[in-house]
Design a protein around this motif. Structure first.
Motif, PDB file in Angstrom:
ATOM      1  N   TYR A  70       3.931  -0.235   2.433  1.00  0.00           N
ATOM      2  CA  TYR A  70       3.321  -0.635   3.693  1.00  0.00           C
ATOM      3  C   TYR A  70       2.614  -1.967   3.466  1.00  0.00           C
ATOM      4  CZ  TYR A  70       4.122   4.185   5.119  1.00  0.00           C
ATOM      5  OH  TYR A  70       4.711   5.387   5.421  1.00  0.00           O
ATOM      6  N   CYS A  99      -5.592  -3.854   6.681  1.00  0.00           N
ATOM      7  CA  CYS A  99      -5.090  -4.841   7.634  1.00  0.00           C
ATOM      8  C   CYS A  99      -5.999  -4.983   8.856  1.00  0.00           C
ATOM      9  CB  CYS A  99      -3.679  -4.462   8.096  1.00  0.00           C
ATOM     10  SG  CYS A  99      -2.470  -4.471   6.769  1.00  0.00           S
ATOM     11  N   VAL A 115       0.699  -2.775  10.964  1.00  0.00           N
ATOM     12  CA  VAL A 115       1.224  -2.350   9.665  1.00  0.00           C
ATOM     13  C   VAL A 115       2.732  -2.182   9.790  1.00  0.00           C
ATOM     14  CG1 VAL A 115       1.193  -0.518   7.940  1.00  0.00           C
ATOM     15  CG2 VAL A 115      -0.919  -1.196   9.064  1.00  0.00           C
ATOM     16  N   TYR A 157       0.850  -1.188   0.000  1.00  0.00           N
ATOM     17  CA  TYR A 157       0.000   0.000   0.000  1.00  0.00           C
ATOM     18  C   TYR A 157       0.886   1.238   0.000  1.00  0.00           C
ATOM     19  CZ  TYR A 157      -3.239  -3.618   1.438  1.00  0.00           C
ATOM     20  OH  TYR A 157      -3.971  -4.775   1.498  1.00  0.00           O
ATOM     21  N   ALA A 185      -3.076   0.980   4.289  1.00  0.00           N
ATOM     22  CA  ALA A 185      -2.660  -0.285   4.884  1.00  0.00           C
ATOM     23  C   ALA A 185      -3.448  -0.562   6.156  1.00  0.00           C
ATOM     24  CB  ALA A 185      -1.161  -0.260   5.174  1.00  0.00           C
ATOM     25  N   LYS A 186      -3.658   0.468   6.993  1.00  0.00           N
ATOM     26  CA  LYS A 186      -4.407   0.273   8.241  1.00  0.00           C
ATOM     27  C   LYS A 186      -5.842  -0.148   7.961  1.00  0.00           C
ATOM     28  CE  LYS A 186      -1.809   3.099  11.469  1.00  0.00           C
ATOM     29  NZ  LYS A 186      -1.799   4.258  12.361  1.00  0.00           N
ATOM     30  N   ASP A 208      -4.578  -6.146  12.545  1.00  0.00           N
ATOM     31  CA  ASP A 208      -3.199  -6.577  12.290  1.00  0.00           C
ATOM     32  C   ASP A 208      -2.311  -5.344  12.173  1.00  0.00           C
ATOM     33  OD1 ASP A 208      -0.994  -8.116  11.661  1.00  0.00           O
ATOM     34  OD2 ASP A 208      -1.523  -8.345   9.553  1.00  0.00           O
ATOM     35  N   CYS A 233       0.754  -5.612   5.681  1.00  0.00           N
ATOM     36  CA  CYS A 233       0.254  -6.168   6.934  1.00  0.00           C
ATOM     37  C   CYS A 233       1.349  -7.046   7.545  1.00  0.00           C
ATOM     38  CB  CYS A 233      -0.998  -6.995   6.690  1.00  0.00           C
ATOM     39  SG  CYS A 233      -2.341  -6.058   5.946  1.00  0.00           S
ATOM     40  N   GLU A 234       1.508  -6.965   8.851  1.00  0.00           N
ATOM     41  CA  GLU A 234       2.567  -7.717   9.515  1.00  0.00           C
ATOM     42  C   GLU A 234       2.364  -9.218   9.362  1.00  0.00           C
ATOM     43  OE1 GLU A 234       4.998  -7.840  13.744  1.00  0.00           O
ATOM     44  OE2 GLU A 234       3.140  -6.713  13.612  1.00  0.00           O
ATOM     45  N   LYS A 235       1.142  -9.704   9.490  1.00  0.00           N
ATOM     46  CA  LYS A 235       0.887 -11.142   9.345  1.00  0.00           C
ATOM     47  C   LYS A 235       1.231 -11.621   7.933  1.00  0.00           C
ATOM     48  CE  LYS A 235      -2.585 -11.833  12.903  1.00  0.00           C
ATOM     49  NZ  LYS A 235      -3.982 -12.183  13.200  1.00  0.00           N
ATOM     50  N   GLU A 248       0.108   4.740   4.699  1.00  0.00           N
ATOM     51  CA  GLU A 248      -0.110   3.994   5.932  1.00  0.00           C
ATOM     52  C   GLU A 248      -1.604   3.864   6.217  1.00  0.00           C
ATOM     53  OE1 GLU A 248       1.473   4.020  10.568  1.00  0.00           O
ATOM     54  OE2 GLU A 248       1.964   5.698   9.250  1.00  0.00           O
TER      55      GLU A 248
END
Length: 127
Positions: free
Chosen positions: A111, A80, A85, A70, A76-77, A83, A113-115, A73
């Motif tokens: 950006y 996600c 970012v 993305y 992405a938020k 989850d 997602c952490e997962k 930010e």
């Protein structure tokens, strides 16, 4: 017979033999048979290493999933949800968390997602 006389007679004879042999080889249409190779002469260790290395790279690519990146930010938020970012610097196998000084700052990146980053076998950068 002296050595010089012997050498004088041998060189023209060898030259004639070579010329005849070369002309004969060019006139034949059948290809010469390949020399037999025994198993003792062949070495497969380097080829096997190269094949294994290529297979390992292929396996790594199969596990690799295209990460949805993305530009902002906020995008992405919203994608996600709960989850976290993170910032993935494109071309590396690491990502930077929100507290990192490189979060959103590298020249090339996105950006993510952490997962999704962890599922793609990325790791958190140490800095």
């Amino acid at each position: 017979m002296t050595f010089r006389t012997l050498l004088g007679a041998t060189i023209p004879a060898l030259a004639l033999t070579f010329a005849i042999g070369t002309a004969h080889a060019q006139s034949t249409t059948a290809a010469p048979a390949a020399p037999a190779v025994t198993t003792a002469q062949t070495t497969t260790a380097p080829a096997t290493k190269a094949v294994k290395k290529k297979e390992k790279k292929t396996e790594a690519r199969e596990h690799h999933v295209k990460l949805p990146g993305y530009k902002t930010e906020a995008e992405a938020k919203s994608a996600c949800g709960a989850d976290g970012v993170v910032w993935h610097a494109t071309g590396s196998k690491a990502f930077h968390g929100p507290k990192s000084k490189y979060f959103g700052k590298t020249k090339h990146g996105a950006y993510v997602c952490e997962k999704a980053a962890l599922a793609d076998h990325l790791h958190e950068a140490k800095n």
